[in-house]
Design an enzyme around this catalytic site. Structure first.
Site, PDB file in Angstrom:
ATOM      1  N   GLY A  10      21.049  60.890  16.489  1.00  0.00           N
ATOM      2  CA  GLY A  10      21.069  61.131  17.938  1.00  0.00           C
ATOM      3  C   GLY A  10      22.456  60.853  18.495  1.00  0.00           C
ATOM      4  O   GLY A  10      23.135  59.937  18.047  1.00  0.00           O
ATOM      5  N   ARG A  73      19.962  65.710  12.850  1.00  0.00           N
ATOM      6  CA  ARG A  73      19.245  64.679  12.085  1.00  0.00           C
ATOM      7  C   ARG A  73      18.978  65.171  10.657  1.00  0.00           C
ATOM      8  O   ARG A  73      18.001  64.794  10.031  1.00  0.00           O
ATOM      9  CB  ARG A  73      17.945  64.314  12.785  1.00  0.00           C
ATOM     10  CG  ARG A  73      18.130  63.634  14.146  1.00  0.00           C
ATOM     11  CD  ARG A  73      16.883  62.879  14.544  1.00  0.00           C
ATOM     12  NE  ARG A  73      16.938  62.389  15.908  1.00  0.00           N
ATOM     13  CZ  ARG A  73      17.508  61.247  16.280  1.00  0.00           C
ATOM     14  NH1 ARG A  73      18.103  60.492  15.376  1.00  0.00           N
ATOM     15  NH2 ARG A  73      17.489  60.862  17.541  1.00  0.00           N
ATOM     16  N   ASP A 104      21.396  53.948  11.408  1.00  0.00           N
ATOM     17  CA  ASP A 104      20.972  53.492  10.083  1.00  0.00           C
ATOM     18  C   ASP A 104      20.680  54.651   9.121  1.00  0.00           C
ATOM     19  O   ASP A 104      20.945  54.534   7.920  1.00  0.00           O
ATOM     20  CB  ASP A 104      19.774  52.525  10.178  1.00  0.00           C
ATOM     21  CG  ASP A 104      18.684  53.052  11.087  1.00  0.00           C
ATOM     22  OD1 ASP A 104      18.846  54.133  11.680  1.00  0.00           O
ATOM     23  OD2 ASP A 104      17.649  52.370  11.200  1.00  0.00           O
ATOM     24  N   THR A 126      24.612  53.787  17.955  1.00  0.00           N
ATOM     25  CA  THR A 126      23.273  54.059  18.473  1.00  0.00           C
ATOM     26  C   THR A 126      23.066  53.324  19.799  1.00  0.00           C
ATOM     27  O   THR A 126      23.533  52.191  19.957  1.00  0.00           O
ATOM     28  CB  THR A 126      22.128  53.647  17.522  1.00  0.00           C
ATOM     29  OG1 THR A 126      20.892  53.726  18.232  1.00  0.00           O
ATOM     30  CG2 THR A 126      22.260  52.245  16.962  1.00  0.00           C
ATOM     31  N   ASP A 128      20.342  52.199  20.490  1.00  0.00           N
ATOM     32  CA  ASP A 128      19.272  51.236  20.201  1.00  0.00           C
ATOM     33  C   ASP A 128      19.800  49.837  19.837  1.00  0.00           C
ATOM     34  O   ASP A 128      19.033  48.868  19.885  1.00  0.00           O
ATOM     35  CB  ASP A 128      18.394  51.744  19.046  1.00  0.00           C
ATOM     36  CG  ASP A 128      17.794  53.114  19.327  1.00  0.00           C
ATOM     37  OD1 ASP A 128      17.687  53.478  20.512  1.00  0.00           O
ATOM     38  OD2 ASP A 128      17.437  53.808  18.362  1.00  0.00           O
ATOM     39  N   ASP A 130      20.344  48.562  16.997  1.00  0.00           N
ATOM     40  CA  ASP A 130      19.460  47.977  15.983  1.00  0.00           C
ATOM     41  C   ASP A 130      20.051  47.979  14.574  1.00  0.00           C
ATOM     42  O   ASP A 130      19.321  47.806  13.596  1.00  0.00           O
ATOM     43  CB  ASP A 130      18.108  48.714  15.992  1.00  0.00           C
ATOM     44  CG  ASP A 130      18.250  50.203  15.661  1.00  0.00           C
ATOM     45  OD1 ASP A 130      19.394  50.693  15.579  1.00  0.00           O
ATOM     46  OD2 ASP A 130      17.214  50.870  15.489  1.00  0.00           O
ATOM     47  N   ARG A 172      13.598  52.681  19.987  1.00  0.00           N
ATOM     48  CA  ARG A 172      12.851  52.773  18.729  1.00  0.00           C
ATOM     49  C   ARG A 172      12.108  51.478  18.406  1.00  0.00           C
ATOM     50  O   ARG A 172      11.388  51.009  19.258  1.00  0.00           O
ATOM     51  CB  ARG A 172      13.798  53.144  17.591  1.00  0.00           C
ATOM     52  CG  ARG A 172      13.232  54.319  16.898  1.00  0.00           C
ATOM     53  CD  ARG A 172      14.079  55.016  15.929  1.00  0.00           C
ATOM     54  NE  ARG A 172      13.852  56.426  16.106  1.00  0.00           N
ATOM     55  CZ  ARG A 172      14.710  57.354  15.864  1.00  0.00           C
ATOM     56  NH1 ARG A 172      15.913  57.047  15.444  1.00  0.00           N
ATOM     57  NH2 ARG A 172      14.409  58.607  16.035  1.00  0.00           N
TER      58      ARG A 172
HETATM   59  O1  F6P Z   1      17.957  56.429  18.141  1.00  0.00           O
HETATM   60  C1  F6P Z   1      18.285  56.847  19.405  1.00  0.00           C
HETATM   61  C2  F6P Z   1      17.078  57.414  20.117  1.00  0.00           C
HETATM   62  O2  F6P Z   1      17.478  57.789  21.424  1.00  0.00           O
HETATM   63  C3  F6P Z   1      15.854  56.503  20.174  1.00  0.00           C
HETATM   64  O3  F6P Z   1      15.960  55.493  21.129  1.00  0.00           O
HETATM   65  C4  F6P Z   1      14.766  57.507  20.417  1.00  0.00           C
HETATM   66  O4  F6P Z   1      13.510  57.039  19.949  1.00  0.00           O
HETATM   67  C5  F6P Z   1      15.218  58.694  19.642  1.00  0.00           C
HETATM   68  O5  F6P Z   1      16.612  58.575  19.459  1.00  0.00           O
HETATM   69  C6  F6P Z   1      14.923  60.017  20.283  1.00  0.00           C
HETATM   70  O6  F6P Z   1      15.291  61.021  19.406  1.00  0.00           O
HETATM   71  P1  F6P Z   1      15.443  62.551  19.778  1.00  0.00           P
HETATM   72  O7  F6P Z   1      16.760  62.714  20.483  1.00  0.00           O
HETATM   73  O8  F6P Z   1      15.430  63.226  18.463  1.00  0.00           O
HETATM   74  O9  F6P Z   1      14.315  62.910  20.677  1.00  0.00           O
END
Ligand code: F6P
Length: 348
Positions: A10, A73, A104, A126, A128, A130, A172
């Site tokens: 992301g 991704r 990660d 990220t 997140d 994390d 997440r």
């Molecule tokens: O990892 C970053 C993040 O924004 C998370 O917080 C969220 O769950 C996910 O990506 C959303 O992913 P996408 O952009 O594929 O909907």
């Protein structure tokens, strides 16, 4: 020397600061040729996605959100013969060293490629926050500021209408965005994946607050917060449609609705939910994220120059250090008890 750079997973604010720093120091100080690998690992699986980037490409990008290299991704280990294709593409494009900027999942792929002999370094990205092995990822500060601003705005309308407002934030399986924006925004309750919750406890706290004479409440809930039941005391998460991406990540979302409905049905307090979603990932990075991204980019190109491959740039205290990619693979950095206990002081 040819150095390839890619951004995977992301997007998040601050990616362009990293790319700019790598290009500036790589080209001007080290005399390297920098190659952009577009759309993450996909750029090494398909033709036509590897192109040189020069200083003019990175000029003016510092305040811009997203990534000039685009992202995906794509997981090479989920593509037939993916690893071989990636290794061949690196060879065919004559890339001597690679810098992978990602979370990660992206850094996990980088760790595997390093084992296969690729000269690679990582940069942790990220919203997140994390990633195990670093105190901070860039993008997180911007996301927390956006969420805090939203909570501030939601406060005034919650108060005017005597409502319970539930704000669902990303993150997440870690509650970093929820805990920091919730604390900064003065939330009355914060629900995070690290502490599975049940609706009885949530309602007891909200009721207590209303008995104290408060007619409105703000609940911040992380998208990955776990709901405890007698059958599942460990807690279960709510997913959007059960689908997973190429790295096996489920699409989280919906827990905010569950909490708002639960409060309204049990306590009779009018409730609304606000899902902040991708707003948290968009737009211009904060000064902190521009600085952190710049520091990570400089460290990454320095690691390449020193031949210290198999590491990623990490923040430890106030220092940027090198941490082995193998140390972070398969681990998640979650909210510690001390921070959660501090937040609990302000609940109810
Ligand atoms: O990892 C970053 C993040 O924004 C998370 O917080 C969220 O769950 C996910 O990506 C959303 O992913 P996408 O952009 O594929 O909907």
């Amino acid at each position: 020397m040819k150095v390839g750079v890619l951004t995977g997973g992301g997007d998040c604010p601050g990616l362009n600061a990293v790319i700019r720093a790598i290009a500036r120091k790589g080209i001007i100080r080290y005399g390297y040729v920098i190659y952009g690998i577009y759309q993450g690992w996909k750029g090494l699986l398909e033709d036509g996605l590897v192109h040189p980037i020069d200083l003019s490409d990175t000029s003016g990008i510092l305040p811009k959100g997203g990534t000039i290299l685009r992202t995906s991704r794509t997981n090479p280990y989920k593509v037939e013969d993916g690893e071989r294709k990636v290794l061949e593409s690196i060879k065919k494009n004559r890339i001597d060293a690679l810098i992978a900027i990602g979370g990660d999942d992206t850094l996990g792929v980088a760790a595997k490629l390093y084992e296969k002999g690729i000269k690679i370094v990582g940069v942790p990205k990220t919203i997140d926050n994390d990633i195990y092995g670093t105190d901070r990822t860039f993008g997180f500060d911007t996301a927390v500021n956006i969420a805090t601003d939203a909570i501030d705005r939601i406060h005034t309308t919650a108060e005017s209408h005597n409502r319970v407002m539930v704000v669902e934030v990303m993150g997440r399986h870690a509650g970093w965005i929820a805990i920091e924006s919730g604390l900064a925004g003065g939330a009355d309750m914060i629900l995070i994946p690290e502490r599975p919750f049940n609706m009885d406890d949530v309602c007891t706290l909200i009721k207590r607050r209303h008995e104290r004479g408060k007619d409105f409440s703000i609940v911040v809930v992380a998208e990955g917060a776990l709901i405890k039941t007698s059958e599942h005391p460990e807690g279960t998460e709510i997913t959007q449609d059960g689908s997973v991406d190429e790295f096996g990540n489920v699409r989280l979302g919906g827990v905010g609705n569950f909490v708002a409905m639960g409060i309204e049905n049990r306590l009779g307090f009018e409730s609304r939910v606000v899902i902040l979603g991708h707003v948290q990932r968009g737009g211009s990075p904060t000064a902190f994220d521009r600085m952190l991204g710049t520091r990570y980019g400089i460290k990454a190109i320095d690691l390449v120059h020193k031949g210290q491959f198999g590491n990623f740039a990490a923040l430890k205290g106030s220092e940027i250090v090198a941490v082995p990619l193998a140390d972070m693979a398969g681990k998640t950095r979650t909210v510690d008890d001390e921070l959660y206990e501090m937040a609990e002081v302000f609940f109810g």
